[in-house]
Enzyme design. Structure first.
Site, PDB file in Angstrom:
ATOM      1  N   ASP A  44      53.466  35.132  45.882  1.00  0.00           N
ATOM      2  CA  ASP A  44      53.251  34.324  44.684  1.00  0.00           C
ATOM      3  C   ASP A  44      53.132  32.871  45.108  1.00  0.00           C
ATOM      4  O   ASP A  44      53.289  32.540  46.299  1.00  0.00           O
ATOM      5  CB  ASP A  44      54.388  34.518  43.671  1.00  0.00           C
ATOM      6  CG  ASP A  44      53.898  34.423  42.227  1.00  0.00           C
ATOM      7  OD1 ASP A  44      53.984  35.409  41.487  1.00  0.00           O
ATOM      8  OD2 ASP A  44      53.400  33.334  41.847  1.00  0.00           O
ATOM      9  N   ASP A  71      48.852  31.683  48.593  1.00  0.00           N
ATOM     10  CA  ASP A  71      47.698  31.606  47.698  1.00  0.00           C
ATOM     11  C   ASP A  71      46.676  32.621  48.187  1.00  0.00           C
ATOM     12  O   ASP A  71      46.081  32.450  49.261  1.00  0.00           O
ATOM     13  CB  ASP A  71      47.110  30.193  47.726  1.00  0.00           C
ATOM     14  CG  ASP A  71      45.912  30.024  46.797  1.00  0.00           C
ATOM     15  OD1 ASP A  71      45.429  31.030  46.236  1.00  0.00           O
ATOM     16  OD2 ASP A  71      45.449  28.876  46.645  1.00  0.00           O
ATOM     17  N   VAL A  72      46.469  33.689  47.423  1.00  0.00           N
ATOM     18  CA  VAL A  72      45.605  34.771  47.895  1.00  0.00           C
ATOM     19  C   VAL A  72      44.145  34.340  48.017  1.00  0.00           C
ATOM     20  O   VAL A  72      43.354  35.024  48.678  1.00  0.00           O
ATOM     21  CB  VAL A  72      45.711  36.018  46.996  1.00  0.00           C
ATOM     22  CG1 VAL A  72      47.118  36.596  47.052  1.00  0.00           C
ATOM     23  CG2 VAL A  72      45.296  35.718  45.566  1.00  0.00           C
ATOM     24  N   ASN A  98      47.466  42.464  42.491  1.00  0.00           N
ATOM     25  CA  ASN A  98      47.781  42.172  41.097  1.00  0.00           C
ATOM     26  C   ASN A  98      47.484  40.730  40.708  1.00  0.00           C
ATOM     27  O   ASN A  98      47.272  40.443  39.528  1.00  0.00           O
ATOM     28  CB  ASN A  98      49.266  42.479  40.853  1.00  0.00           C
ATOM     29  CG  ASN A  98      49.745  41.982  39.501  1.00  0.00           C
ATOM     30  OD1 ASN A  98      49.422  42.540  38.460  1.00  0.00           O
ATOM     31  ND2 ASN A  98      50.524  40.892  39.509  1.00  0.00           N
ATOM     32  N   TYR A 162      36.171  35.975  33.940  1.00  0.00           N
ATOM     33  CA  TYR A 162      37.208  36.998  34.098  1.00  0.00           C
ATOM     34  C   TYR A 162      36.581  38.393  34.101  1.00  0.00           C
ATOM     35  O   TYR A 162      36.847  39.207  34.982  1.00  0.00           O
ATOM     36  CB  TYR A 162      38.221  36.861  32.972  1.00  0.00           C
ATOM     37  CG  TYR A 162      39.316  37.895  32.979  1.00  0.00           C
ATOM     38  CD1 TYR A 162      40.434  37.743  33.798  1.00  0.00           C
ATOM     39  CD2 TYR A 162      39.247  39.021  32.169  1.00  0.00           C
ATOM     40  CE1 TYR A 162      41.443  38.697  33.811  1.00  0.00           C
ATOM     41  CE2 TYR A 162      40.258  39.976  32.175  1.00  0.00           C
ATOM     42  CZ  TYR A 162      41.353  39.805  32.997  1.00  0.00           C
ATOM     43  OH  TYR A 162      42.347  40.754  33.008  1.00  0.00           O
ATOM     44  N   LYS A 166      36.359  41.274  37.245  1.00  0.00           N
ATOM     45  CA  LYS A 166      36.869  42.636  37.166  1.00  0.00           C
ATOM     46  C   LYS A 166      35.771  43.665  37.457  1.00  0.00           C
ATOM     47  O   LYS A 166      36.013  44.682  38.119  1.00  0.00           O
ATOM     48  CB  LYS A 166      37.497  42.891  35.792  1.00  0.00           C
ATOM     49  CG  LYS A 166      38.697  41.999  35.500  1.00  0.00           C
ATOM     50  CD  LYS A 166      39.794  42.118  36.548  1.00  0.00           C
ATOM     51  CE  LYS A 166      41.015  41.282  36.203  1.00  0.00           C
ATOM     52  NZ  LYS A 166      42.093  41.417  37.212  1.00  0.00           N
TER      53      LYS A 166
END
Length: 276
Positions: A44, A71-72, A98, A162, A166
């Site tokens: 996170d 930070d992904v 996630n 968004y 996805k």
């Protein structure tokens, strides 16, 4: 949802990495995996939140947990974090992609920077983590769990970046599933319905700033705990796709088969502005 006694043995001492794990579905899934005896690594952005969650998991579930600030969207940071996890624990059994952000703004009023930021976290974040963890997952015949969205099936206006992120996840991970078919690695895409999380409290708007948004008036809202339990049960069975719909099935049918009718009947409720 009914739990079975043998469920606890499947993930006992398995190493589970969860990104964006300090709140919402990620946190609920961390707790559920801890209850099943898994060892946990949580990624996170905020070390204080990570420290609090790790302490909670240790105090209430006797869990072996590690919180890493990562930070992904930063590929090099992800590589370092995954390397640390593999060095410390020997490998990764389950990766849960996630981490995610959202926005609320029409395409015409959304800056390119917003599209890039949403894709950087939602799509590239999952790609970075998966590529870094893949050798370990293959060696252990592990699992990749990807949090997608019901917007994959029923489009939501003012969420173009968004929604696009996805859809991109499905293209990426359905292809990866084909490529991994001989390795024993399972890929499960999860499409939750509307869930009571904190995601809407820091929503990007068109100019890139953040603002809270009201919740959508679109039916029953699921709890993170219910979604986490469904994901856990799906992972036990190594499902390929998990669609958790609290959007009426008729709305999904309309969106797919009668898009004009969907736009005239349901979109006014979505545009009314009372959900996320």
């Amino acid at each position: 949802m009914q739990r079975k006694v043998f469920d606890r043995k499947v993930f006992n001492r398995k190493l589970v990495v969860i990104t964006g794990g300090c709140a919402g579905i990620g946190r609920a899934l961390a707790v559920r995996m801890a209850q099943a005896g898994a060892r946990l690594v949580i990624f996170d952005l905020h070390q204080d939140a990570l420290d609090g969650l790790v302490q909670h998991l240790a105090d209430h579930h006797n869990a072996d947990a590690l919180g890493l600030c990562c930070d992904v969207s930063d590929a090099e940071a992800v590589q370092r974090a995954i390397a640390l996890v593999v060095e410390r624990y020997g490998g990764i059994d389950v990766l849960v992609n996630n981490a995610g952000i959202t926005h609320r703004s029409p395409v015409a009023n959304t800056s390119l920077a917003v599209f890039e930021r949403v894709m950087a976290v939602n799509f590239y974040g999952a790609l970075h983590c998966t590529q870094a963890a893949l050798p370990s997952l293959i060696s252990r015949g592990g699992q990749i769990i990807v949090l997608s969205s019901l917007s994959q099936y029923s489009p939501v206006p003012n969420r173009a970046a968004y929604n696009a992120s996805k859809h991109a996840l499905h293209g990426l991970f359905e292809t990866l599933r084909c490529e991994l078919r001989e390795t024993g690695v399972n890929v499960m895409l999860v499409c939750p319905g509307y869930t009571a999380t904190d995601l809407r409290k820091n929503v990007l708007v068109g100019d890139g700033s953040t603002a809270p948004t009201p919740a959508l008036d679109i039916g029953r809202v699921a709890s993170p705990q219910d979604v986490a339990e469904a994901i856990y049960q799906g992972a036990l069975r190594r499902r390929r796709l998990l669609v958790l719909s609290n959007l009426d099935w008729k709305a999904q049918l309309l969106a797919r088969c009668f898009p004009r009718l969907y736009q005239s009947l349901l979109l006014p409720r979505l545009l009314g502005g009372r959900a996320s």
